[in-house]
Design a protein around this motif. Structure first.
Motif, PDB file in Angstrom:
ATOM      1  N   GLY A  28      13.726  12.623  38.863  1.00  0.00           N
ATOM      2  CA  GLY A  28      13.784  11.170  38.969  1.00  0.00           C
ATOM      3  C   GLY A  28      12.463  10.519  39.280  1.00  0.00           C
ATOM      4  N   ASP A  29      11.492  11.286  39.794  1.00  0.00           N
ATOM      5  CA  ASP A  29      10.223  10.682  40.199  1.00  0.00           C
ATOM      6  C   ASP A  29       9.111  10.874  39.179  1.00  0.00           C
ATOM      7  OD1 ASP A  29      10.100  13.382  40.508  1.00  0.00           O
ATOM      8  OD2 ASP A  29       9.007  13.344  42.411  1.00  0.00           O
ATOM      9  N   VAL A  30       9.402  11.387  37.989  1.00  0.00           N
ATOM     10  CA  VAL A  30       8.347  11.600  36.998  1.00  0.00           C
ATOM     11  C   VAL A  30       7.920  10.255  36.409  1.00  0.00           C
ATOM     12  CG1 VAL A  30       9.222  13.889  36.424  1.00  0.00           C
ATOM     13  CG2 VAL A  30       9.939  11.919  35.068  1.00  0.00           C
ATOM     14  N   ASP A  31       6.675  10.190  35.915  1.00  0.00           N
ATOM     15  CA  ASP A  31       6.193   8.989  35.237  1.00  0.00           C
ATOM     16  C   ASP A  31       6.969   8.798  33.942  1.00  0.00           C
ATOM     17  OD1 ASP A  31       4.112   8.375  37.106  1.00  0.00           O
ATOM     18  OD2 ASP A  31       2.990  10.067  36.287  1.00  0.00           O
ATOM     19  N   ARG A  32       7.421   7.518  33.719  1.00  0.00           N
ATOM     20  CA  ARG A  32       8.255   7.254  32.551  1.00  0.00           C
ATOM     21  C   ARG A  32       7.725   6.035  31.798  1.00  0.00           C
ATOM     22  NH1 ARG A  32      11.978   8.045  36.758  1.00  0.00           N
ATOM     23  NH2 ARG A  32      12.391   5.796  36.871  1.00  0.00           N
ATOM     24  N   PHE A  33       7.831   6.115  30.477  1.00  0.00           N
ATOM     25  CA  PHE A  33       7.429   5.016  29.606  1.00  0.00           C
ATOM     26  C   PHE A  33       8.501   4.847  28.536  1.00  0.00           C
ATOM     27  CE2 PHE A  33       3.713   7.147  31.243  1.00  0.00           C
ATOM     28  CZ  PHE A  33       2.947   6.103  31.759  1.00  0.00           C
ATOM     29  N   VAL A  34       8.581   3.627  27.980  1.00  0.00           N
ATOM     30  CA  VAL A  34       9.584   3.357  26.959  1.00  0.00           C
ATOM     31  C   VAL A  34       8.911   2.760  25.725  1.00  0.00           C
ATOM     32  CG1 VAL A  34      10.135   1.025  27.763  1.00  0.00           C
ATOM     33  CG2 VAL A  34      11.839   2.327  26.486  1.00  0.00           C
ATOM     34  N   VAL A  35       9.392   3.132  24.557  1.00  0.00           N
ATOM     35  CA  VAL A  35       8.931   2.593  23.281  1.00  0.00           C
ATOM     36  C   VAL A  35      10.129   1.950  22.597  1.00  0.00           C
ATOM     37  CG1 VAL A  35       7.921   3.118  21.034  1.00  0.00           C
ATOM     38  CG2 VAL A  35       7.165   4.360  23.061  1.00  0.00           C
ATOM     39  N   GLU A  36      10.051   0.654  22.366  1.00  0.00           N
ATOM     40  CA  GLU A  36      11.153  -0.043  21.714  1.00  0.00           C
ATOM     41  C   GLU A  36      11.024   0.060  20.199  1.00  0.00           C
ATOM     42  OE1 GLU A  36      11.308  -3.983  23.224  1.00  0.00           O
ATOM     43  OE2 GLU A  36      12.052  -3.358  25.190  1.00  0.00           O
ATOM     44  N   GLU A  37      12.153  -0.107  19.523  1.00  0.00           N
ATOM     45  CA  GLU A  37      12.167  -0.059  18.061  1.00  0.00           C
ATOM     46  C   GLU A  37      11.329  -1.204  17.511  1.00  0.00           C
ATOM     47  OE1 GLU A  37      13.197   1.919  14.684  1.00  0.00           O
ATOM     48  OE2 GLU A  37      14.204   2.374  16.570  1.00  0.00           O
ATOM     49  N   SER A  38      10.354  -0.870  16.658  1.00  0.00           N
ATOM     50  CA  SER A  38       9.481  -1.886  16.103  1.00  0.00           C
ATOM     51  C   SER A  38       8.820  -1.330  14.856  1.00  0.00           C
ATOM     52  CB  SER A  38       8.450  -2.320  17.157  1.00  0.00           C
ATOM     53  OG  SER A  38       7.691  -3.398  16.686  1.00  0.00           O
ATOM     54  N   LYS A  39       7.826  -2.021  14.376  1.00  0.00           N
ATOM     55  CA  LYS A  39       7.196  -1.661  13.113  1.00  0.00           C
ATOM     56  C   LYS A  39       5.927  -0.846  13.336  1.00  0.00           C
ATOM     57  CE  LYS A  39       5.358  -3.630   8.853  1.00  0.00           C
ATOM     58  NZ  LYS A  39       5.004  -4.869   8.118  1.00  0.00           N
ATOM     59  N   VAL A  40       5.743   0.156  12.490  1.00  0.00           N
ATOM     60  CA  VAL A  40       4.552   1.000  12.524  1.00  0.00           C
ATOM     61  C   VAL A  40       3.674   0.630  11.336  1.00  0.00           C
ATOM     62  CG1 VAL A  40       3.682   3.350  12.282  1.00  0.00           C
ATOM     63  CG2 VAL A  40       5.694   2.894  13.686  1.00  0.00           C
TER      64      VAL A  40
END
Length: 648
Positions: A337-349
């Motif tokens: 639970g304490d790990v670094d977390r990031f999120v990528v939302e659905e979008s255009k590449v």
């Protein structure tokens, strides 16, 4: 500065297929903890798509703008702190650590001691062979290969040079966007992206130009061949190395094949890269984060104590809170639970990359590792210590597999020993019960004893010695041949017994015993030499220890060679009338006769045992050739593990 790796890396991307709409993972921001409420109410989507990249409120949008401004300030400070190019120490040939980033290394003596213990462990593992298809053999071979690769690619080089840049592996599931993430951070297409799966087959390492010497020529991942771009000829032992000034100095990114790739070779490469990295960035998607391969990798990271960060990609803005609440709950229950977390939302590449403005949080995370030498060093030490700690369970597990092979080898060796021990016992029994003196041997003895030549071997004092009668020479040859035949027949029976015992044990035993159900071709020649040497030894005993009784020695003398043959007849229980035994006893006396008899039988047993040991070595060589370790291999493995703990 545009390096050859830059040019070739870009060229490799020109002919690739663009990413499909399903792959177009885009907007990235740091994961925030979900609301504490049990039920999360999804808000209506905003009219403008850009609003979904924020926290679905005006305040959250302002907060995101503030974070972006703050990130720009941090990046500006990082740019000022970084050195354009790492200085190269001409004497040592390795890049110097920028001022203010000096990392504390182990004393030379401690490094030497730890490196020596690791080298001993590596050699002990290298010496292991699991050549038989016993239960668990394939698992043991895989564990051995993983241990060797990690020791050679990562552990030993990292101990020697603890100040090397941190190697960050980017791993994850198929289509999670690993290569897109790496290309965006590098601001160039260093890794292949495309519609076809799997896309990445050869690992790609990208770093700052100042760190390039560490990875282009260093020992980290030293077993892989460095190449500038992916080609058809690139094998599983290849590594693409590319440089970009867009990555901060002190950290390097390593793009790997998919952990759940349908290509087994890719799967193995991915795990080898994980074993050689200091920090893991695990990339998964909103639809696949609960899959078994993802959690198998996370479990491995937890068991190894690896410094870990997680990127969750392809998250729909409308379902972000719900997905994140469930994902974070799973991580917490799993002890992560304490790990670094990031999120990528659905979008255009675009052109295989994410918009650079969306990478602020991850860039800041990398920048902090770059400028904070102690933090980076701590992450490296954490992972290295975790790997060393894992040896406490992984090496004993390998040793248990080894013990199964050793036990099987012991059973086969027991069969060999029992068969040849039985053969030796049969020879001793034949020597005692008179069965040796039959056929040709008995006929030659009777011819010699009945012709008067027996008495002529006993001479009155003062008479000139005569040549050995032909009948005596024929008897000597027959006795030697009879003893040789007894030895060969016993060895033949022992070989047949070994083959039969191995067949009864298993099909594998039958395979190993093929061609070993008969004695070696050299046995007859070796048996001839052994029997001839034994006869000479008996004659020497008669000559040196067979002192005639005083009452007899004044009148007669005897030929030692002839008397030794007469002695052998009595020793082997021949002649029902007991003439040989009585004659020898009359000449030498009971005490002297007993001493010579004991020594003669002991010497014969030793010579036959040596012959049988040589025969048994054929089976040992067969077991060795099949890759079956012996008990000393397990001992060396345990000792090496103990020495490593002492060195730590």
């Amino acid at each position: 500065m545009n390096t050859a790796a830059d040019r070739t890396g870009d060229a490799a991307m020109e002919n690739e297929h663009p990413e499909s709409l399903g792959e177009q993972t885009l907007s990235m921001s740091a994961i925030k903890e979900p609301p504490a409420e049990e039920d999360v109410v999804e808000e209506e989507p905003a009219e403008e798509p850009v609003a979904d990249d924020s926290d679905s409120s005006e305040d959250a949008g302002e907060s995101g703008d503030a974070a972006a401004d703050e990130a720009e300030e941090v990046e500006a400070e990082v740019d000022e702190a970084e050195i354009d190019e790492a200085e190269i120490d001409e004497a040592e040939g390795t890049p110097a650590v920028p001022e203010g980033e000096a990392e504390q290394e182990l004393p030379d003596e401690a490094v030497e001691q730890l490196t020596g213990a690791l080298a001993q462990l590596r050699q002990s593992v290298l010496d292991l062979k699991f050549g038989l298809d016993l239960p668990g053999a394939e698992e043991a071979r895989q564990a051995r290969a993983e241990l060797l690769a990690q020791l050679e690619d990562y552990v030993i080089p990292r101990v020697r040079v603890s100040s090397a840049p941190a190697l960050i592996v980017v791993a994850g599931s198929t289509g999670a966007g690993k290569s897109t993430l790496v290309n965006t951070l590098a601001e160039k297409n260093v890794s292949r992206t495309g519609v076809r799966r799997p896309t990445t087959g050869t690992p790609v390492l990208t770093c700052h130009p100042g760190d390039l010497p560490w990875f282009a020529d260093g020992d980290l991942l030293g077993g892989l061949k460095r190449i500038e771009q992916v080609s058809r000829d690139a094998g599983p032992d290849s590594l693409v190395v590319a440089a970009t000034e867009k990555l901060p100095q002190g950290v390097a990114l390593l793009d790997t094949p998919d952990i759940d790739s349908v290509v087994e070779e890719h799967h193995e490469i991915a795990h080898r890269m994980l074993d050689a990295a200091d920090i893991w960035i695990f990339v998964t998607t909103a639809t696949r984060y609960a899959d078994a391969p993802a959690w198998q990798l996370l479990r491995l990271a937890r068991e190894r104590g690896v410094r870990l960060a997680i990127v969750l990609s392809r998250v729909q803005p409308r379902s972000r809170e719900t997905v994140m609440k469930h994902f974070v709950r799973m991580l917490t229950e799993y002890g992560l639970g304490d790990v670094d977390r990031f999120v990528v939302e659905e979008s255009k590449v675009t052109d295989g990359r994410l918009p650079d403005s969306e990478m602020t949080d991850l860039r800041m995370w990398l920048a902090e590792l770059s400028v904070d030498g102690e933090r980076r060093s701590q992450a490296v030490r954490q992972t290295l210590n975790g790997v060393l700690d894992s040896f406490r369970t992984r090496v004993p597990a390998l040793a248990r597999h080894l013990e199964g092979h050793v036990a099987f080898r012991g059973e086969l060796r027991t069969d060999v020993e029992a068969a040849y021990l039985g053969g030796l016992s049969r020879i001793e029994a034949a020597a005692r019960d008179g069965s040796l003196l039959r056929g040709e041997v008995l006929a030659r003895w009777q011819d010699f004893a009945g012709s008067g030549d027996l008495l002529r071997t006993i001479q009155l004092r003062g008479r000139a010695p005569r040549q050995m009668p032909e009948r005596l020479m024929a008897f000597k040859a027959a006795l030697r041949t009879g003893l040789e035949s007894l030895i060969v027949s016993s060895a033949t029976r022992a070989a047949e017994e070994v083959a039969a015992r191995w067949r009864r044990r298993s099909e594998l035993g039958a395979t190993l015993g093929e061609g070993l159900d008969r004695p070696s071709e050299e046995l007859v020649r070796r048996a001839n030499r052994a029997v001839s040497a034994w006869q000479e030894h008996v004659m020497e005993l008669i000559r040196t220890e067979g002192v005639a009784k005083r009452s007899v020695s004044k009148v007669v003398s005897f030929d030692p060679d002839a008397l030794s043959l007469i002695f052998m007849v009595g020793l082997f229980g021949g002649s029902s009338d007991g003439v040989p035994q009585k004659l020898v006893n009359a000449l030498l006396g009971a005490e002297s006769l007993r001493a010579i008899s004991v020594k003669s039988l002991s010497d014969l047993r030793a010579r036959v045992s040596m012959l049988f040991d040589e025969e048994a070595m054929r089976y040992v060589r067969t077991l060795d050739a099949a890759g079956i370790p012996d008990e000393s291999a397990a001992t060396r493995l345990y000792q090496a593990t103990y020495n490593l703990e002492v060195a730590r």
